[in-house]
Design an enzyme around this catalytic site. Structure first.
Site, PDB file in Angstrom:
ATOM      1  N   ASP A  30       8.881  41.639 -16.688  1.00 49.31           N
ATOM      2  CA  ASP A  30       9.726  42.611 -17.373  1.00 49.31           C
ATOM      3  C   ASP A  30       8.971  43.947 -17.359  1.00 49.31           C
ATOM      4  OD1 ASP A  30      11.664  43.726 -19.121  1.00 49.31           O
ATOM      5  OD2 ASP A  30      10.436  43.200 -20.846  1.00 49.31           O
ATOM      6  N   PHE A  31       9.649  45.019 -17.747  1.00 43.38           N
ATOM      7  CA  PHE A  31       8.992  46.331 -17.767  1.00 43.38           C
ATOM      8  C   PHE A  31       8.578  46.731 -19.182  1.00 43.38           C
ATOM      9  CE2 PHE A  31       9.145  51.056 -17.826  1.00 43.38           C
ATOM     10  CZ  PHE A  31       8.058  51.288 -16.991  1.00 43.38           C
ATOM     11  N   ASP A  32       9.535  47.101 -20.034  1.00 43.05           N
ATOM     12  CA  ASP A  32       9.221  47.557 -21.393  1.00 43.05           C
ATOM     13  C   ASP A  32       8.632  46.428 -22.232  1.00 43.05           C
ATOM     14  OD1 ASP A  32      10.461  50.415 -21.663  1.00 43.05           O
ATOM     15  OD2 ASP A  32      11.999  49.234 -20.643  1.00 43.05           O
ATOM     16  N   ASP A 207       8.591  39.935 -22.745  1.00 45.74           N
ATOM     17  CA  ASP A 207       8.340  40.000 -24.188  1.00 45.74           C
ATOM     18  C   ASP A 207       9.594  39.932 -25.051  1.00 45.74           C
ATOM     19  OD1 ASP A 207       9.251  42.712 -23.442  1.00 45.74           O
ATOM     20  OD2 ASP A 207       8.722  43.194 -25.516  1.00 45.74           O
TER      21      ASP A 207
END
Length: 255
Positions: A30-32, A207
């Protein structure tokens, strides 16, 4: 950050080191909140220092495919991450690949999107701090910067109104609710990437609650890593984005 924040659990280290070098490996993140620390303004997010070169090193390794799967639009993900091929970028929770949409929007979906846009724009105007993030097939409503009364009211109105419309698919995250006219999720994206890469082993790191669909499609030989607190289907858990950097460094070292 403390040293503990970047510590990896011993069973996770053992599992990563146990992946055969000759095995075809798919690494998805994932990124954020995973590659980039969570920030107040979504447009300010950037990868943690040291993470991009590790992803590039991994992507250059033999038998290794690296992908970033984000809820952000593909255009925003390109801009904010600064990443490019051979790293695969997937936007809008799996709806947007470099080759285009997983499915093209029908005329009915385009009309529904226009109705959704009008309704959410009017609602956001009643609550200072609420931000709309427009994507090709969805709109994310961010309430992190709104007062708690306004944030709660907006979320309640969303669930009572647009979420209940036929053809709307809601995805809840941290301080955000995304409404889409196309049903996709990160689990489908991982499965598609696995098939495309003919991967023997897949690793997914995330997350948010939107990452749980990806954890659920992992197989016994795969590795799911949850970043931070919260219930999860992932087998392993690490504390922070700093620990993600440590995990990527370990992967790069053993590939």
């Amino acid at each position: 950050m403390t040293d503990t924040d970047a510590t990896l659990p011993a069973p996770l280290i053992e599992r990563v080191r146990g992946i055969e070098v000759e095995a075809s490996l798919l690494v998805c993140c994932d990124f954020d909140g995973t590659l980039a620390p969570i920030v107040t303004r979504p447009e300010d997010a950037r990868p943690l220092t040291g993470i991009p070169p590790l992803l590039e090193q991994l992507a250059a390794a033999d038998h290794t495919t690296v992908a970033v799967i984000s809820g952000r639009s593909l255009a925003d993900l390109h801009t904010l991450s600064g990443l490019s091929a051979p790293i695969v970028l997937v936007g809008s929770h799996g709806a947007e690949f470099e080759a285009g949409f997983v499915e093209e929007l029908t005329t009915g979906q385009q009309q529904l999107f226009a109705r959704l846009d009008t309704t959410l724009t009017e609602l956001a105007a009643t609550a200072p701090g609420v931000q709309l993030e427009h994507k090709p097939a969805s709109i994310a409503v961010h309430v992190r910067q709104a007062s708690r009364p306004d944030a709660n009211r907006v979320m309640a109105e969303l669930w009572e109104g647009p979420v209940s419309w036929p053809g709307i698919h809601a995805t809840a995250g941290k301080e955000v609710l995304e409404l889409a006219v196309l049903k996709v999720d990160k689990g489908g994206a991982v499965s598609h990437l696995r098939d495309s890469a003919a991967a023997d082993v897949a690793i997914f790191v995330g997350d948010d609650v939107t990452d749980e669909n990806a954890f659920r499609v992992l197989r016994r030989e795969d590795v799911g890593v949850k970043v931070g607190d919260g219930e999860t289907a992932a087998e392993f858990r690490i504390a922070s984005v700093s620990a993600v950097r440590s995990l990527l460094a370990l992967l790069a070292a053993v590939r």
